[in-house]
Design an enzyme around this catalytic site. Structure first.
Site, PDB file in Angstrom:
ATOM      1  N   ASP A   1      60.786  -0.391  -6.356  1.00 50.19           N
ATOM      2  CA  ASP A   1      60.195   0.773  -5.695  1.00 50.19           C
ATOM      3  C   ASP A   1      61.018   2.015  -6.047  1.00 50.19           C
ATOM      4  OD1 ASP A   1      58.221   1.076  -2.927  1.00 50.19           O
ATOM      5  OD2 ASP A   1      59.533   2.743  -3.467  1.00 50.19           O
TER       6      ASP A   1
ATOM      7  N   ASN B   1      50.894  -2.908   3.246  1.00 51.23           N
ATOM      8  CA  ASN B   1      50.190  -1.881   4.016  1.00 51.23           C
ATOM      9  C   ASN B   1      48.731  -1.863   3.579  1.00 51.23           C
ATOM     10  OD1 ASN B   1      52.505  -0.934   5.408  1.00 51.23           O
ATOM     11  ND2 ASN B   1      53.141   0.143   3.551  1.00 51.23           N
TER      12      ASN B   1
ATOM     13  N   GLY C   1      49.329   3.408   6.781  1.00 51.20           N
ATOM     14  CA  GLY C   1      49.973   4.395   5.916  1.00 51.20           C
ATOM     15  C   GLY C   1      49.992   3.985   4.455  1.00 51.20           C
TER      16      GLY C   1
ATOM     17  N   HIS D   1      46.092   0.320  -4.732  1.00 53.76           N
ATOM     18  CA  HIS D   1      46.039  -0.836  -5.638  1.00 53.76           C
ATOM     19  C   HIS D   1      46.853  -1.894  -4.910  1.00 53.76           C
ATOM     20  CE1 HIS D   1      46.142  -2.804  -9.771  1.00 53.76           C
ATOM     21  NE2 HIS D   1      46.981  -3.531  -9.042  1.00 53.76           N
TER      22      HIS D   1
ATOM     23  N   HIS E   1      49.233  -4.377  -3.291  1.00 53.77           N
ATOM     24  CA  HIS E   1      50.624  -4.719  -3.601  1.00 53.77           C
ATOM     25  C   HIS E   1      51.321  -5.271  -2.373  1.00 53.77           C
ATOM     26  CE1 HIS E   1      50.510  -0.527  -2.217  1.00 53.77           C
ATOM     27  NE2 HIS E   1      51.713  -0.734  -1.696  1.00 53.77           N
TER      28      HIS E   1
ATOM     29  N   HIS F   1      55.215  -5.593  -0.736  1.00 50.38           N
ATOM     30  CA  HIS F   1      56.615  -5.148  -0.787  1.00 50.38           C
ATOM     31  C   HIS F   1      57.509  -6.365  -0.515  1.00 50.38           C
ATOM     32  CE1 HIS F   1      55.870  -0.669  -0.021  1.00 50.38           C
ATOM     33  NE2 HIS F   1      54.683  -1.201   0.223  1.00 50.38           N
TER      34      HIS F   1
HETATM   35  P1  5GP Z   1      52.362   1.774   0.300  1.00 54.18           P
HETATM   36  O1  5GP Z   1      51.130   2.114  -0.486  1.00 54.18           O
HETATM   37  O2  5GP Z   1      52.477   0.311   0.614  1.00 54.18           O
HETATM   38  O3  5GP Z   1      52.494   2.597   1.534  1.00 54.18           O
HETATM   39  O4  5GP Z   1      53.645   2.121  -0.542  1.00 54.18           O
HETATM   40  C1  5GP Z   1      53.627   2.517  -1.880  1.00 54.18           C
HETATM   41  C2  5GP Z   1      55.039   2.412  -2.416  1.00 54.18           C
HETATM   42  O5  5GP Z   1      55.010   2.757  -3.774  1.00 54.18           O
HETATM   43  C3  5GP Z   1      56.061   3.336  -1.740  1.00 54.18           C
HETATM   44  O6  5GP Z   1      57.129   2.546  -1.218  1.00 54.18           O
HETATM   45  C4  5GP Z   1      56.521   4.254  -2.875  1.00 54.18           C
HETATM   46  O7  5GP Z   1      57.898   4.559  -2.816  1.00 54.18           O
HETATM   47  C5  5GP Z   1      56.179   3.457  -4.122  1.00 54.18           C
HETATM   48  N1  5GP Z   1      55.841   4.299  -5.290  1.00 54.18           N
HETATM   49  C6  5GP Z   1      54.984   5.365  -5.302  1.00 54.18           C
HETATM   50  N2  5GP Z   1      54.903   5.881  -6.538  1.00 54.18           N
HETATM   51  C7  5GP Z   1      55.713   5.113  -7.330  1.00 54.18           C
HETATM   52  C8  5GP Z   1      56.037   5.170  -8.728  1.00 54.18           C
HETATM   53  O8  5GP Z   1      55.571   6.007  -9.498  1.00 54.18           O
HETATM   54  N3  5GP Z   1      56.915   4.222  -9.190  1.00 54.18           N
HETATM   55  C9  5GP Z   1      57.447   3.254  -8.376  1.00 54.18           C
HETATM   56  N4  5GP Z   1      58.298   2.388  -8.935  1.00 54.18           N
HETATM   57  N5  5GP Z   1      57.161   3.189  -7.055  1.00 54.18           N
HETATM   58  C10 5GP Z   1      56.310   4.100  -6.537  1.00 54.18           C
END
Ligand code: 5GP
Length: 112
Positions: A32, A90, A96, A101, A103, A105
């Site tokens: 991340d 999430n 949030g 796409h 995923h 964590h």
């Molecule tokens: P969620 O959609 O589950 O809330 O979290 C998306 C996660 O993707 C976040 O923890 C954020 O830091 C991570 N993220 C967003 N953009 C990028 C990116 O361009 N590269 C990487 N490696 N992580 C990303």
């Protein structure tokens, strides 16, 4: 509906660089960009699914199983199998979810 104009699709296509830790036929795992723990890895599907519900409803049972086995494999590869870790996904607005796409964590490497 899935929109290919999202950052994880571009990471999957290797149009945007990422620190990949594992890849197989169903998933890609990378660190991340804004880690919330010492170890914070995202495991994304190779298939295009918006979120958890979309994935389990529309992907084959075989690939759903393969994906979750791969998540466990990544945790082992990261060295957190014994020390413990948290997996979370999430899904939607109230959770949030930032990137649409699917995923998972993996968080660990310290007391959460
Ligand atoms: P969620 O959609 O589950 O809330 O979290 C998306 C996660 O993707 C976040 O923890 C954020 O830091 C991570 N993220 C967003 N953009 C990028 C990116 O361009 N590269 C990487 N490696 N992580 C990303």
């Amino acid at each position: 509906m899935y929109d290919k104009n999202n950052v994880f699709f571009k990471i999957l296509q290797k149009e945007i660089p990422s620190e990949i830790v594992y890849e197989d036929e169903v998933c890609m795992a990378f660190r991340d960009i804004n880690p919330a723990a010492k170890i914070h890895v995202l495991v994304i599907t190779k298939g295009c699914y918006v979120n958890f519900a979309d994935f389990v409803e529309n992907e084959s049972a075989e690939n759903v199983q393969k994906f979750f086995k791969s998540v466990a494999h990544v945790a082992e590869k990261l060295g957190v199998r014994e020390s413990g870790y948290r997996i979370l996904s999430n899904t939607g607005r109230d959770a949030g979810q930032e990137v649409e796409h699917f995923h998972v964590h993996i968080l660990g490497g310290e007391r959460l």
